[in-house]
Design a protein around this motif. Structure first.
Motif, PDB file in Angstrom:
ATOM      1  N   PHE A  26       6.764   3.000 -48.790  1.00 24.87           N
ATOM      2  CA  PHE A  26       6.064   2.985 -47.716  1.00 24.87           C
ATOM      3  C   PHE A  26       5.759   1.517 -47.249  1.00 24.87           C
ATOM      4  O   PHE A  26       5.834   1.437 -46.189  1.00 24.87           O
ATOM      5  CB  PHE A  26       4.573   3.342 -48.249  1.00 24.87           C
ATOM      6  CG  PHE A  26       3.562   3.481 -47.385  1.00 24.87           C
ATOM      7  CD1 PHE A  26       3.296   4.591 -46.324  1.00 24.87           C
ATOM      8  CD2 PHE A  26       2.560   2.399 -47.238  1.00 24.87           C
ATOM      9  CE1 PHE A  26       2.517   4.534 -45.336  1.00 24.87           C
ATOM     10  CE2 PHE A  26       1.410   2.553 -46.181  1.00 24.87           C
ATOM     11  CZ  PHE A  26       1.539   3.622 -45.325  1.00 24.87           C
ATOM     12  N   TYR A  34       6.274   3.215 -37.961  1.00 29.50           N
ATOM     13  CA  TYR A  34       5.193   3.286 -37.081  1.00 29.50           C
ATOM     14  C   TYR A  34       5.650   2.778 -35.666  1.00 29.50           C
ATOM     15  O   TYR A  34       5.207   3.236 -34.632  1.00 29.50           O
ATOM     16  CB  TYR A  34       3.901   2.486 -37.744  1.00 29.50           C
ATOM     17  CG  TYR A  34       2.818   2.285 -36.786  1.00 29.50           C
ATOM     18  CD1 TYR A  34       2.176   3.264 -36.426  1.00 29.50           C
ATOM     19  CD2 TYR A  34       2.576   0.990 -36.188  1.00 29.50           C
ATOM     20  CE1 TYR A  34       0.951   3.235 -35.897  1.00 29.50           C
ATOM     21  CE2 TYR A  34       1.217   0.986 -35.244  1.00 29.50           C
ATOM     22  CZ  TYR A  34       0.707   2.240 -35.012  1.00 29.50           C
ATOM     23  OH  TYR A  34      -0.516   2.067 -34.210  1.00 29.50           O
ATOM     24  N   GLN A  52       1.568   9.397 -40.995  1.00 25.40           N
ATOM     25  CA  GLN A  52       0.979  10.221 -42.056  1.00 25.40           C
ATOM     26  C   GLN A  52       1.975  11.303 -42.510  1.00 25.40           C
ATOM     27  O   GLN A  52       2.204  11.750 -43.818  1.00 25.40           O
ATOM     28  CB  GLN A  52      -0.269  10.611 -41.927  1.00 25.40           C
ATOM     29  CG  GLN A  52      -0.800  11.272 -42.979  1.00 25.40           C
ATOM     30  CD  GLN A  52      -2.678  11.309 -42.889  1.00 25.40           C
ATOM     31  OE1 GLN A  52      -3.207  10.487 -42.434  1.00 25.40           O
ATOM     32  NE2 GLN A  52      -3.015  12.749 -43.064  1.00 25.40           N
TER      33      GLN A  52
ATOM     34  N   LEU B  29       0.249  -1.046 -38.296  1.00 30.30           N
ATOM     35  CA  LEU B  29      -0.962  -0.658 -38.525  1.00 30.30           C
ATOM     36  C   LEU B  29      -2.044  -1.605 -39.081  1.00 30.30           C
ATOM     37  O   LEU B  29      -1.669  -2.649 -39.620  1.00 30.30           O
ATOM     38  CB  LEU B  29      -0.772   0.721 -39.647  1.00 30.30           C
ATOM     39  CG  LEU B  29       0.048   1.703 -39.440  1.00 30.30           C
ATOM     40  CD1 LEU B  29       0.396   2.379 -40.916  1.00 30.30           C
ATOM     41  CD2 LEU B  29      -0.612   2.851 -38.624  1.00 30.30           C
ATOM     42  N   THR B  33      -6.105   1.501 -42.403  1.00 30.50           N
ATOM     43  CA  THR B  33      -5.416   2.599 -42.117  1.00 30.50           C
ATOM     44  C   THR B  33      -4.165   2.860 -43.064  1.00 30.50           C
ATOM     45  O   THR B  33      -3.865   4.081 -43.497  1.00 30.50           O
ATOM     46  CB  THR B  33      -4.839   2.762 -40.542  1.00 30.50           C
ATOM     47  OG1 THR B  33      -6.204   2.340 -39.732  1.00 30.50           O
ATOM     48  CG2 THR B  33      -4.403   3.994 -40.021  1.00 30.50           C
ATOM     49  N   ALA B  34      -3.243   1.934 -43.065  1.00 32.33           N
ATOM     50  CA  ALA B  34      -2.071   2.029 -43.933  1.00 32.33           C
ATOM     51  C   ALA B  34      -2.516   2.404 -45.561  1.00 32.33           C
ATOM     52  O   ALA B  34      -1.727   3.385 -45.746  1.00 32.33           O
ATOM     53  CB  ALA B  34      -1.405   0.703 -43.938  1.00 32.33           C
ATOM     54  N   ARG B  36      -5.270   4.125 -46.183  1.00 26.82           N
ATOM     55  CA  ARG B  36      -5.715   5.578 -46.362  1.00 26.82           C
ATOM     56  C   ARG B  36      -4.481   6.346 -46.135  1.00 26.82           C
ATOM     57  O   ARG B  36      -4.414   7.531 -47.027  1.00 26.82           O
ATOM     58  CB  ARG B  36      -6.397   5.636 -44.942  1.00 26.82           C
ATOM     59  CG  ARG B  36      -7.016   7.162 -44.851  1.00 26.82           C
ATOM     60  CD  ARG B  36      -7.806   7.291 -43.661  1.00 26.82           C
ATOM     61  NE  ARG B  36      -7.365   6.993 -42.530  1.00 26.82           N
ATOM     62  CZ  ARG B  36      -6.257   7.563 -41.802  1.00 26.82           C
ATOM     63  NH1 ARG B  36      -5.928   8.807 -42.508  1.00 26.82           N
ATOM     64  NH2 ARG B  36      -5.803   7.423 -40.725  1.00 26.82           N
ATOM     65  N   ILE B  37      -3.442   6.278 -45.407  1.00 27.66           N
ATOM     66  CA  ILE B  37      -2.439   7.088 -45.274  1.00 27.66           C
ATOM     67  C   ILE B  37      -1.571   6.980 -46.678  1.00 27.66           C
ATOM     68  O   ILE B  37      -1.110   8.044 -47.124  1.00 27.66           O
ATOM     69  CB  ILE B  37      -1.479   6.499 -44.217  1.00 27.66           C
ATOM     70  CG1 ILE B  37      -1.985   6.857 -42.835  1.00 27.66           C
ATOM     71  CG2 ILE B  37      -0.068   7.037 -44.190  1.00 27.66           C
ATOM     72  CD1 ILE B  37      -1.357   6.325 -41.568  1.00 27.66           C
TER      73      ILE B  37
END
Lengths: 183, 81
Positions: A26, A34, A52, B29, B33-34, B36-37
């Motif tokens: 990630f 992104y 996501q 991001l 937010t990063a 959370r994902i």
């Protein structure tokens, strides 16, 4: 003996269901995926949702990954398919509403992406990329920004390498046309 | 004398596009937010696809089969007249 790349360590870790391997992937890929998603959809909220979904799918498929999986290509393939599905849904919604597709920027207001631009040149460049047809923009992003080879892009998009090169040439010509004096 | 092998790498269009792309602003991001994902997806590592997806596929298949069966019966009825 050939040393294993971090990527093969990550794949092995994912196959064992290790959250640490997921975190490493990630961290390595989130910005790239992104960036691709936000420039394809032109919307931050949609790009976040699709990011996501991309990483959820990686997590859910972790144990079934082949040992020699190229994670970048795998993630971009999933992201590409999600963008396609989203684009189709947008087109259907627009058709039902009797409206223009909502994902293209309208008017002269700055999009969230354009707001990131510090200079007129960056703004012109962002607008020129945004003005490309999605099929050309996608190839331009994957090759130009991500540095992928046309053969890799062909696999991701499910088209022939020749078609990738053709789209690249057209993308370059259209960008040059859009940029004009800004080049 | 043999021809020089084609240099593996990027052709002219790819290099020009890469030059142009270097001028684009960076996107990322925001960290919240990063996180959370990442935390949402991390929970699913190694769990396999959700059962809901399998159930949905089975239901759709049943619906399609039922519709096809109904259409077949109707066609047979019409041909019978």
């Amino acid at each position: 003996m050939e040393a294993l790349s971090p990527e093969s360590d990550w794949v092995a870790g994912l196959r064992r269901g290790e959250p640490g391997a997921f975190d490493a992937v990630f961290a390595a890929y989130r910005r790239r995926i992104y960036g691709y998603l936000v420039r394809m959809t032109r919307r931050r909220d949609v790009a976040e949702d699709l990011l996501q979904e991309t990483f959820l799918r990686l997590a859910q498929h972790a144990k079934r990954l082949a040992g020699d999986t190229k994670l970048g290509a795998w993630l971009f393939t999933v992201a590409h398919r999600l963008v396609q599905s989203w684009g189709r849904a947008q087109a259907v919604r627009a058709a039902l509403a009797g409206d223009l597709p909502a994902h293209e920027p309208a008017g002269s207001e700055r999009s969230p992406l354009e707001a990131l631009a510090d200079t007129q040149t960056q703004l012109a460049l962002e607008r020129a990329f945004a003005a490309l047809a999605p099929a050309y923009r996608e190839v331009a992003l994957l090759v130009g920004i991500e540095g992928l080879q046309p053969v890799e892009v062909a696999e991701i998009l499910g088209i022939r390498p020749d078609a990738v090169r053709q789209r690249l040439a057209r993308a370059r010509a259209q960008l040059a046309e859009h940029l004009g004096d800004h080049r | 004398m043999t021809d020089k092998p084609e240099k593996p790498g990027r052709d002219d269009d790819a290099m020009k596009l890469a030059d142009l792309a270097r001028g684009l602003p960076r996107t990322d991001l925001d960290p919240a937010t990063a996180e959370r994902i990442a935390s949402l997806a991390r929970r699913d590592v190694g769990l396999g696809p959700p059962k809901r997806r399998t159930i949905e596929a089975v239901l759709v298949a049943m619906l399609v089969l039922a519709t096809l069966g109904w259409v077949t019966v109707k066609i047979c009825e019409m041909l019978g007249h």
